[in-house]
Design a protein around this motif. Structure first.
Motif, PDB file in Angstrom:
ATOM      1  N   ARG A  10       0.891  -1.166   0.000  1.00  0.00           N
ATOM      2  CA  ARG A  10       0.000   0.000   0.000  1.00  0.00           C
ATOM      3  C   ARG A  10       0.922   1.207   0.000  1.00  0.00           C
ATOM      4  O   ARG A  10       1.694   1.400   0.945  1.00  0.00           O
ATOM      5  CB  ARG A  10      -0.904   0.010   1.235  1.00  0.00           C
ATOM      6  CG  ARG A  10      -2.078  -0.928   1.142  1.00  0.00           C
ATOM      7  CD  ARG A  10      -2.950  -0.891   2.389  1.00  0.00           C
ATOM      8  NE  ARG A  10      -2.193  -0.948   3.637  1.00  0.00           N
ATOM      9  CZ  ARG A  10      -1.621  -2.028   4.144  1.00  0.00           C
ATOM     10  NH1 ARG A  10      -1.691  -3.172   3.521  1.00  0.00           N
ATOM     11  NH2 ARG A  10      -0.965  -1.976   5.286  1.00  0.00           N
ATOM     12  N   ILE A  11       0.842   2.019  -1.038  1.00  0.00           N
ATOM     13  CA  ILE A  11       1.819   3.075  -1.266  1.00  0.00           C
ATOM     14  C   ILE A  11       1.164   4.428  -1.043  1.00  0.00           C
ATOM     15  O   ILE A  11       0.147   4.740  -1.674  1.00  0.00           O
ATOM     16  CB  ILE A  11       2.390   2.962  -2.691  1.00  0.00           C
ATOM     17  CG1 ILE A  11       3.011   1.566  -2.874  1.00  0.00           C
ATOM     18  CG2 ILE A  11       3.412   4.063  -2.957  1.00  0.00           C
ATOM     19  CD1 ILE A  11       3.023   1.067  -4.282  1.00  0.00           C
ATOM     20  N   LEU A  12       1.752   5.203  -0.166  1.00  0.00           N
ATOM     21  CA  LEU A  12       1.269   6.555   0.103  1.00  0.00           C
ATOM     22  C   LEU A  12       2.308   7.549  -0.400  1.00  0.00           C
ATOM     23  O   LEU A  12       3.467   7.513   0.025  1.00  0.00           O
ATOM     24  CB  LEU A  12       1.024   6.753   1.606  1.00  0.00           C
ATOM     25  CG  LEU A  12       0.575   8.151   2.053  1.00  0.00           C
ATOM     26  CD1 LEU A  12      -0.734   8.571   1.357  1.00  0.00           C
ATOM     27  CD2 LEU A  12       0.397   8.183   3.571  1.00  0.00           C
ATOM     28  N   PHE A  13       1.876   8.400  -1.305  1.00  0.00           N
ATOM     29  CA  PHE A  13       2.730   9.454  -1.841  1.00  0.00           C
ATOM     30  C   PHE A  13       2.451  10.742  -1.086  1.00  0.00           C
ATOM     31  O   PHE A  13       1.283  11.134  -0.944  1.00  0.00           O
ATOM     32  CB  PHE A  13       2.420   9.702  -3.321  1.00  0.00           C
ATOM     33  CG  PHE A  13       2.854   8.607  -4.245  1.00  0.00           C
ATOM     34  CD1 PHE A  13       4.042   8.717  -4.944  1.00  0.00           C
ATOM     35  CD2 PHE A  13       2.078   7.480  -4.440  1.00  0.00           C
ATOM     36  CE1 PHE A  13       4.460   7.720  -5.812  1.00  0.00           C
ATOM     37  CE2 PHE A  13       2.470   6.486  -5.307  1.00  0.00           C
ATOM     38  CZ  PHE A  13       3.662   6.600  -5.999  1.00  0.00           C
ATOM     39  N   TYR A  14       3.494  11.389  -0.638  1.00  0.00           N
ATOM     40  CA  TYR A  14       3.362  12.705  -0.027  1.00  0.00           C
ATOM     41  C   TYR A  14       3.784  13.710  -1.084  1.00  0.00           C
ATOM     42  O   TYR A  14       4.963  13.881  -1.369  1.00  0.00           O
ATOM     43  CB  TYR A  14       4.211  12.819   1.238  1.00  0.00           C
ATOM     44  CG  TYR A  14       3.938  14.083   2.014  1.00  0.00           C
ATOM     45  CD1 TYR A  14       2.703  14.282   2.615  1.00  0.00           C
ATOM     46  CD2 TYR A  14       4.888  15.075   2.126  1.00  0.00           C
ATOM     47  CE1 TYR A  14       2.436  15.444   3.314  1.00  0.00           C
ATOM     48  CE2 TYR A  14       4.635  16.236   2.830  1.00  0.00           C
ATOM     49  CZ  TYR A  14       3.398  16.416   3.426  1.00  0.00           C
ATOM     50  OH  TYR A  14       3.129  17.565   4.110  1.00  0.00           O
ATOM     51  N   ILE A  90      -1.482   8.154   7.443  1.00  0.00           N
ATOM     52  CA  ILE A  90      -0.745   6.927   7.776  1.00  0.00           C
ATOM     53  C   ILE A  90      -1.572   6.073   8.726  1.00  0.00           C
ATOM     54  O   ILE A  90      -1.695   4.858   8.541  1.00  0.00           O
ATOM     55  CB  ILE A  90       0.634   7.259   8.373  1.00  0.00           C
ATOM     56  CG1 ILE A  90       1.544   7.827   7.275  1.00  0.00           C
ATOM     57  CG2 ILE A  90       1.272   6.017   9.022  1.00  0.00           C
ATOM     58  CD1 ILE A  90       2.851   8.405   7.783  1.00  0.00           C
ATOM     59  N   ASP A  91      -2.176   6.687   9.722  1.00  0.00           N
ATOM     60  CA  ASP A  91      -3.017   5.931  10.667  1.00  0.00           C
ATOM     61  C   ASP A  91      -4.190   5.265   9.964  1.00  0.00           C
ATOM     62  O   ASP A  91      -4.546   4.132  10.284  1.00  0.00           O
ATOM     63  CB  ASP A  91      -3.541   6.859  11.765  1.00  0.00           C
ATOM     64  CG  ASP A  91      -2.465   7.310  12.738  1.00  0.00           C
ATOM     65  OD1 ASP A  91      -1.396   6.661  12.810  1.00  0.00           O
ATOM     66  OD2 ASP A  91      -2.693   8.321  13.428  1.00  0.00           O
ATOM     67  N   ALA A  92      -4.791   5.943   8.999  1.00  0.00           N
ATOM     68  CA  ALA A  92      -5.981   5.425   8.322  1.00  0.00           C
ATOM     69  C   ALA A  92      -5.649   4.393   7.242  1.00  0.00           C
ATOM     70  O   ALA A  92      -6.308   3.358   7.143  1.00  0.00           O
ATOM     71  CB  ALA A  92      -6.764   6.583   7.700  1.00  0.00           C
ATOM     72  N   ILE A  93      -4.636   4.665   6.431  1.00  0.00           N
ATOM     73  CA  ILE A  93      -4.329   3.819   5.277  1.00  0.00           C
ATOM     74  C   ILE A  93      -3.394   2.669   5.633  1.00  0.00           C
ATOM     75  O   ILE A  93      -3.430   1.617   5.024  1.00  0.00           O
ATOM     76  CB  ILE A  93      -3.737   4.681   4.140  1.00  0.00           C
ATOM     77  CG1 ILE A  93      -4.816   5.641   3.642  1.00  0.00           C
ATOM     78  CG2 ILE A  93      -3.194   3.839   3.001  1.00  0.00           C
ATOM     79  CD1 ILE A  93      -4.295   6.733   2.758  1.00  0.00           C
ATOM     80  N   LYS A  94      -2.541   2.875   6.631  1.00  0.00           N
ATOM     81  CA  LYS A  94      -1.548   1.890   7.048  1.00  0.00           C
ATOM     82  C   LYS A  94      -0.652   1.479   5.867  1.00  0.00           C
ATOM     83  O   LYS A  94      -0.565   0.306   5.507  1.00  0.00           O
ATOM     84  CB  LYS A  94      -2.211   0.683   7.700  1.00  0.00           C
ATOM     85  CG  LYS A  94      -3.023   1.098   8.915  1.00  0.00           C
ATOM     86  CD  LYS A  94      -3.561  -0.057   9.669  1.00  0.00           C
ATOM     87  CE  LYS A  94      -4.396   0.313  10.863  1.00  0.00           C
ATOM     88  NZ  LYS A  94      -4.475   1.658  11.318  1.00  0.00           N
ATOM     89  N   PRO A  95       0.027   2.453   5.274  1.00  0.00           N
ATOM     90  CA  PRO A  95       0.865   2.141   4.112  1.00  0.00           C
ATOM     91  C   PRO A  95       2.086   1.316   4.482  1.00  0.00           C
ATOM     92  O   PRO A  95       2.578   1.376   5.606  1.00  0.00           O
ATOM     93  CB  PRO A  95       1.277   3.525   3.606  1.00  0.00           C
ATOM     94  CG  PRO A  95       1.272   4.378   4.834  1.00  0.00           C
ATOM     95  CD  PRO A  95       0.124   3.859   5.669  1.00  0.00           C
ATOM     96  N   THR A  96       2.554   0.557   3.509  1.00  0.00           N
ATOM     97  CA  THR A  96       3.807  -0.184   3.661  1.00  0.00           C
ATOM     98  C   THR A  96       4.950   0.599   3.031  1.00  0.00           C
ATOM     99  O   THR A  96       6.110   0.350   3.342  1.00  0.00           O
ATOM    100  CB  THR A  96       3.705  -1.570   3.004  1.00  0.00           C
ATOM    101  OG1 THR A  96       3.334  -1.396   1.627  1.00  0.00           O
ATOM    102  CG2 THR A  96       2.668  -2.430   3.713  1.00  0.00           C
ATOM    103  N   VAL A  97       4.608   1.538   2.127  1.00  0.00           N
ATOM    104  CA  VAL A  97       5.583   2.352   1.414  1.00  0.00           C
ATOM    105  C   VAL A  97       5.172   3.812   1.535  1.00  0.00           C
ATOM    106  O   VAL A  97       3.998   4.152   1.331  1.00  0.00           O
ATOM    107  CB  VAL A  97       5.646   1.972  -0.084  1.00  0.00           C
ATOM    108  CG1 VAL A  97       6.669   2.830  -0.826  1.00  0.00           C
ATOM    109  CG2 VAL A  97       5.928   0.490  -0.268  1.00  0.00           C
TER     110      VAL A  97
END
Length: 152
Positions: A10-14, A90-97
């Motif tokens: 699960r990838i979160l882009f900032y 981050i708390d909601a999505i729980k990304p791995t990346v």
């Protein structure tokens, strides 16, 4: 390095500029080549912009400057609750990346890196902003704040 497949990430882009969204599209294409549907592949990538989490809720809201999404972000506006900041996302999505494309120096502070390390045995953190003076964190910071767990 983490022992898991790209399809498990699960990838979160900032940062949600066109370059960052382009990286998200490339990741989705790679996932599709591994057999994932286009919809599922796109749903592995989440974006934060200066207004918060890019999500469907922002599309459905009255189009005020506070909520408006630029056209290149719309494909990544998923049906997830709006989050106002990176820590909440981050708390909601729980990304791995976590990928930084914001050019905001220091955006991946100790709290953010520790959140990622608490969620993941081997958190993947990639501060990609250029020049390096605008990188979201340094290698040294990521290693120190993750107690050596980070894949950088």
């Amino acid at each position: 390095a983490t022992g898991s497949d790209l399809s498990d990430q699960r990838i979160l882009f900032y940062g949600a500029g066109e370059a960052g969204v382009g990286i998200g599209e490339l990741i989705a294409m790679a996932l599709e080549k591994r057999g994932m549907s286009h919809h599922d592949a796109m749903n592995r990538c989440y974006f934060m912009d200066s207004k918060g989490l890019v999500c469907k809720q922002r599309l459905d809201a009255p189009q005020t400057p506070k909520h408006a999404l630029q056209p290149h972000k719309i494909a990544f506006a998923h049906d997830v609750p709006y989050q106002p900041d990176l820590a909440a996302a981050i708390d909601a999505i729980k990304p791995t990346v976590l990928i930084g494309v914001s050019t905001i120096h220091g955006a991946f502070d100790e709290t953010i890196v520790r959140k990622m390390a608490a969620l993941n045995e081997r958190p993947i953190i990639m501060p990609l902003s250029n020049p390096t003076s605008k990188a979201e964190c340094t290698f040294e910071q990521a290693v120190r704040w993750s107690d050596g767990q980070v894949v950088f």
